[in-house]
Design an enzyme around this catalytic site. Sequence first.
Site, mmCIF file in Angstrom:
data_model
loop_
_atom_site.group_PDB
_atom_site.id
_atom_site.type_symbol
_atom_site.label_atom_id
_atom_site.label_comp_id
_atom_site.label_asym_id
_atom_site.label_seq_id
_atom_site.Cartn_x
_atom_site.Cartn_y
_atom_site.Cartn_z
ATOM 1 N N ASP A 121 36.344 43.238 27.930
ATOM 2 C CA ASP A 121 36.309 44.208 26.843
ATOM 3 C C ASP A 121 35.769 43.624 25.520
ATOM 4 O O ASP A 121 34.883 44.215 24.898
ATOM 5 C CB ASP A 121 37.740 44.749 26.649
ATOM 6 N N ASP A 145 41.775 40.973 35.311
ATOM 7 C CA ASP A 145 42.750 42.040 35.049
ATOM 8 C C ASP A 145 42.362 43.376 35.690
ATOM 9 O O ASP A 145 43.219 44.257 35.847
ATOM 10 C CB ASP A 145 42.892 42.261 33.530
ATOM 11 N N ARG A 180 67.961 32.463 46.312
ATOM 12 C CA ARG A 180 67.683 32.719 44.894
ATOM 13 C C ARG A 180 66.835 33.977 44.700
ATOM 14 O O ARG A 180 66.133 34.410 45.625
ATOM 15 C CB ARG A 180 66.881 31.555 44.301
HETATM 16 O O1 F6P Z 1 42.017 38.780 30.375
HETATM 17 C C1 F6P Z 1 42.230 37.709 31.242
HETATM 18 C C2 F6P Z 1 43.512 36.989 30.891
HETATM 19 O O2 F6P Z 1 43.682 35.927 31.808
HETATM 20 C C3 F6P Z 1 44.739 37.873 30.846
HETATM 21 O O3 F6P Z 1 45.235 38.208 32.113
HETATM 22 C C4 F6P Z 1 45.658 37.026 30.010
HETATM 23 O O4 F6P Z 1 46.613 37.833 29.347
HETATM 24 C C5 F6P Z 1 44.716 36.393 29.011
HETATM 25 O O5 F6P Z 1 43.429 36.430 29.587
HETATM 26 C C6 F6P Z 1 45.068 34.971 28.676
HETATM 27 O O6 F6P Z 1 44.192 34.539 27.673
HETATM 28 P P1 F6P Z 1 44.021 33.024 27.254
HETATM 29 O O7 F6P Z 1 43.144 32.361 28.252
HETATM 30 O O8 F6P Z 1 43.410 33.092 25.896
HETATM 31 O O9 F6P Z 1 45.393 32.406 27.240
#
Ligand code: F6P
Length: 366
Positions: A121, A145, A180
């Site tokens: 995005d 995602d 667990r």
């Molecule tokens: O958009 C991909 C993603 O891996 C998400 O699933 C996650 O919330 C985010 O990027 C993590 O971002 P960063 O690599 O900046 O920690």
Amino acid sequence: MSEIKRIGVMTAGGDCPGLNAVIRAVTKTAILKYGLEVVGIKHGYRGLYLGGDNFVKLGLNDVSGIISKGGTILYSSNKDNLFDYDYIDENGNQCHGDRSDVGVENLKKAGIDALIVIGGDGTLTSGRDFSRKGVKVVGVPKTIDNDLASTDTTFGFDTAVATATEAIDKLRTTAESHSRIIVVEAMGRYAGFIGIASAIAGGADAALIPEIPYDINKVADAIKANRERGKDFAIVVVSEGSKPLGGDVVVSKVIENSPDPIRLGGIGNVVANQLEELVGLEARATILGHVQRGGSPTANDRILSTRYGAYAVELVMQGKFGNMVILDGNDLSYDSLENVIGCNKAVEESSYWIQAARSISMCLGD
Ligand code: F6P
């Protein structure tokens, strides 16, 4: 005669498996089918801004053998929005502002006629904004995602689900040995695609996703009901963007200058602690984190990435700029970047994932 002689390609935003497969397909299609030159722009929009040796010619040998490699040979950056950019001016002063003209100028200097932008995005928002400035842009939808609008599937998602599923398989054996509850936190930002898909594939007892605010008592009741039937352990998958009914998401950190500064994470521990208390079984949380973004892409992602990369070049040659390649069912097509940006997809109640989960009475926390 096409006016396109040289195309640029860049990867930006969080990496994901399949980026190299797209770069390879772009390069091979451009060179072998259309006789174009290909320039890779390293480090995403930062490289576009800095120019110089961030612009590298890509030949067939540069992309040979990379289809199976995770990451990106062009590197990436997820906090460089040239339309809202921190930079140092010629007098050494720290400044902030719209520096997109520098990017446009660098493309002109390098003789790049069209730019293929591979991203999610944030990256595609800048792609659209460069397109509005007259740059000939085609987007390719990347993200584990799977939350980008217009396309049925983004590349990288299939691999992330496979990785999460493999982790659940491993966690199940230790959960069972120790009686667990293991809570597995999946990525996905504000969408539950990785969570619900890996929960189904991994045979989880419960899946909590952002689209369905959960009642922790319902999850505890489901685990207790299983215990009454003699199952003394449980696997609960929770997507990082999940929230309880009337509650909010758990934020792990805020990254200034990132197009989306909020980083989610930590809900797994909250849920594990609550379930331990309510169910009376020891609980542990495993945050899968960036392991979901790494490694070799699955066969499906390699195929999808190859199709996306090749089709992006076709769109360039057809002059269909300002668009993103999409998958509609099994068919490739395209949609305007204007329609994609800011309209993230969510897991719908009517989706086959939710239907499958509900058919087998998986607890979804509602
Ligand atoms: O958009 C991909 C993603 O891996 C998400 O699933 C996650 O919330 C985010 O990027 C993590 O971002 P960063 O690599 O900046 O920690």
